[in-house]
Design an enzyme around this catalytic site. Structure first.
Site, PDB file in Angstrom:
ATOM      1  N   TYR A   1      41.342  29.026 -42.196  1.00 12.61           N
ATOM      2  CA  TYR A   1      40.170  29.263 -41.360  1.00 12.61           C
ATOM      3  C   TYR A   1      39.276  28.034 -41.506  1.00 12.61           C
ATOM      4  O   TYR A   1      38.673  27.800 -42.542  1.00 12.61           O
ATOM      5  CB  TYR A   1      39.397  30.500 -41.814  1.00 12.61           C
ATOM      6  CG  TYR A   1      40.125  31.813 -41.667  1.00 12.61           C
ATOM      7  CD1 TYR A   1      41.243  31.948 -40.846  1.00 12.61           C
ATOM      8  CD2 TYR A   1      39.681  32.943 -42.348  1.00 12.61           C
ATOM      9  CE1 TYR A   1      41.901  33.160 -40.711  1.00 12.61           C
ATOM     10  CE2 TYR A   1      40.327  34.171 -42.223  1.00 12.61           C
ATOM     11  CZ  TYR A   1      41.434  34.271 -41.410  1.00 12.61           C
ATOM     12  OH  TYR A   1      42.079  35.476 -41.295  1.00 12.61           O
TER      13      TYR A   1
ATOM     14  N   PHE B   1      41.843  42.621 -36.808  1.00 16.22           N
ATOM     15  CA  PHE B   1      41.253  42.915 -35.505  1.00 16.22           C
ATOM     16  C   PHE B   1      40.974  44.416 -35.358  1.00 16.22           C
ATOM     17  O   PHE B   1      41.386  45.043 -34.376  1.00 16.22           O
ATOM     18  CB  PHE B   1      42.156  42.424 -34.365  1.00 16.22           C
ATOM     19  CG  PHE B   1      42.272  40.938 -34.254  1.00 16.22           C
ATOM     20  CD1 PHE B   1      41.333  40.094 -34.842  1.00 16.22           C
ATOM     21  CD2 PHE B   1      43.327  40.357 -33.561  1.00 16.22           C
ATOM     22  CE1 PHE B   1      41.438  38.709 -34.730  1.00 16.22           C
ATOM     23  CE2 PHE B   1      43.443  38.977 -33.451  1.00 16.22           C
ATOM     24  CZ  PHE B   1      42.501  38.153 -34.036  1.00 16.22           C
TER      25      PHE B   1
ATOM     26  N   LEU C   1      37.279  45.934 -28.240  1.00 18.04           N
ATOM     27  CA  LEU C   1      37.776  47.186 -27.684  1.00 18.04           C
ATOM     28  C   LEU C   1      36.820  47.712 -26.616  1.00 18.04           C
ATOM     29  O   LEU C   1      35.605  47.736 -26.806  1.00 18.04           O
ATOM     30  CB  LEU C   1      37.908  48.234 -28.780  1.00 18.04           C
ATOM     31  CG  LEU C   1      38.950  47.975 -29.870  1.00 18.04           C
ATOM     32  CD1 LEU C   1      38.814  49.016 -30.966  1.00 18.04           C
ATOM     33  CD2 LEU C   1      40.353  48.021 -29.276  1.00 18.04           C
TER      34      LEU C   1
END
Length: 291
Positions: A63, A215, A223
């Protein structure tokens, strides 16, 4: 007692962690590449998470690369005794930020050493072997993981890694891995709308193995569902709080790692631990993944 205790705890290796954790991916720059726009804000989020009772942080040295781990070190080192930091290896970034497999023995060893150096640790609590697959969906594809896993077990024998987990894997790969070494967690794509791992979640729960959905809120595409919005309005909560609460109620071995670069958003996420979904709401939400 913190609000997070209401969601309970679960075992991760030889440690006990609160089921509501924190994922550090969003602390890097856009596309999880380069530095954040506001480093001080990133430090503040990490400190707020730990102060609220979070004792499970998920990260990776790819990351940034390196950026997120360096921020974690700046914000939290020396670490609290109960803090468990989990990383993943098996990928690297090129100069444009693309995600590439990195599973040779040399690459995996270097990845563990990079994590240790940038986090300021002598040993990692948990290292997940990230299996880079076909690139479609969540990237999973069948194939033996014995060779890269043997490298990771060697690092465990050297004392650089305390526990091993897997990420983006299939049931066959989990079985292969468990025949080689103890596996303490599996991190796969799973949320209200992606329910392919329902049977895996149940099997791992029976075995006492943590399942960590990455996620949990949909990732880069949050979502969205009319049913989710309706339940949220009925309960006086946000849709994302409802989505997290559904995961907490789904199975006791689910450990959540929602990520954010905002303290306000962090606080909102953590409040999901207080939310109890009635049976009717759960039934309504279950239809999202079945549709």
């Amino acid at each position: 007692m913190t609000m997070l205790d209401k969601a309970g705890t679960f075992t991760l290796g030889d440690r006990t962690v609160r089921r509501m954790g924190y994922g550090a991916m969003q602390l890097a720059g856009p596309g999880v590449f380069g530095p954040p726009r506001d480093r001080e804000a990133a430090v503040a989020v990490l400190r707020a998470a730990v102060e609220a009772g979070v004792n499970h942080i998920d990260t990776s040295d790819f990351y940034g690369p390196h950026v997120t781990n360096q921020i974690i070190r700046d914000a939290l080192h020396p670490y609290a005794d109960d803090l468990v930091i989990v990383t993943k290896i098996g990928a690297r970034r090129d100069g444009t930020g693309a995600w590439l497999p990195a599973i040779s023995a040399t690459e995996l060893t270097s990845a563990v050493q990079d994590n240790l150096r940038n986090l300021g640790l002598e040993a990692m609590d948990v290292v997940n072997l990230r299996v880079m697959g076909s690139g479609d969906g969540d990237g999973r594809s069948e194939g033996s993981i014995a060779e890269p896993l043997s490298t990771l077990t060697g690092l465990k024998e050297q004392g650089l890694v305390r526990h091993i987990g897997l990420s983006a894997v299939t049931p066959t790969q989990i079985a292969e891995a468990r025949a080689m070494t103890e596996i303490v967690c599996v991190q796969n794509l799973y949320n209200l709308a992606h329910r392919e791992d329902d049977a895996m979640v149940a099997d791992l729960a029976e075995a006492g193995i943590a399942y960590v959905p990455y996620f949990p809120l949909g990732g880069f595409t949050p979502l969205q569902s009319d049913a989710l919005s309706e339940v949220a309005v009925e309960l006086g909560a946000t849709p994302m709080q409802v989505a997290l609460a559904w995961l907490l109620q789904r199975s006791p071995n689910l450990l959540l790692i929602p990520g954010t670069s905002s303290v306000a958003h962090l606080t909102e996420n953590l409040k999901a631990a207080d939310l109890v979904l009635p049976e009717a709401a759960v039934a309504q939400l279950d239809q999202i993944g079945a549709s």
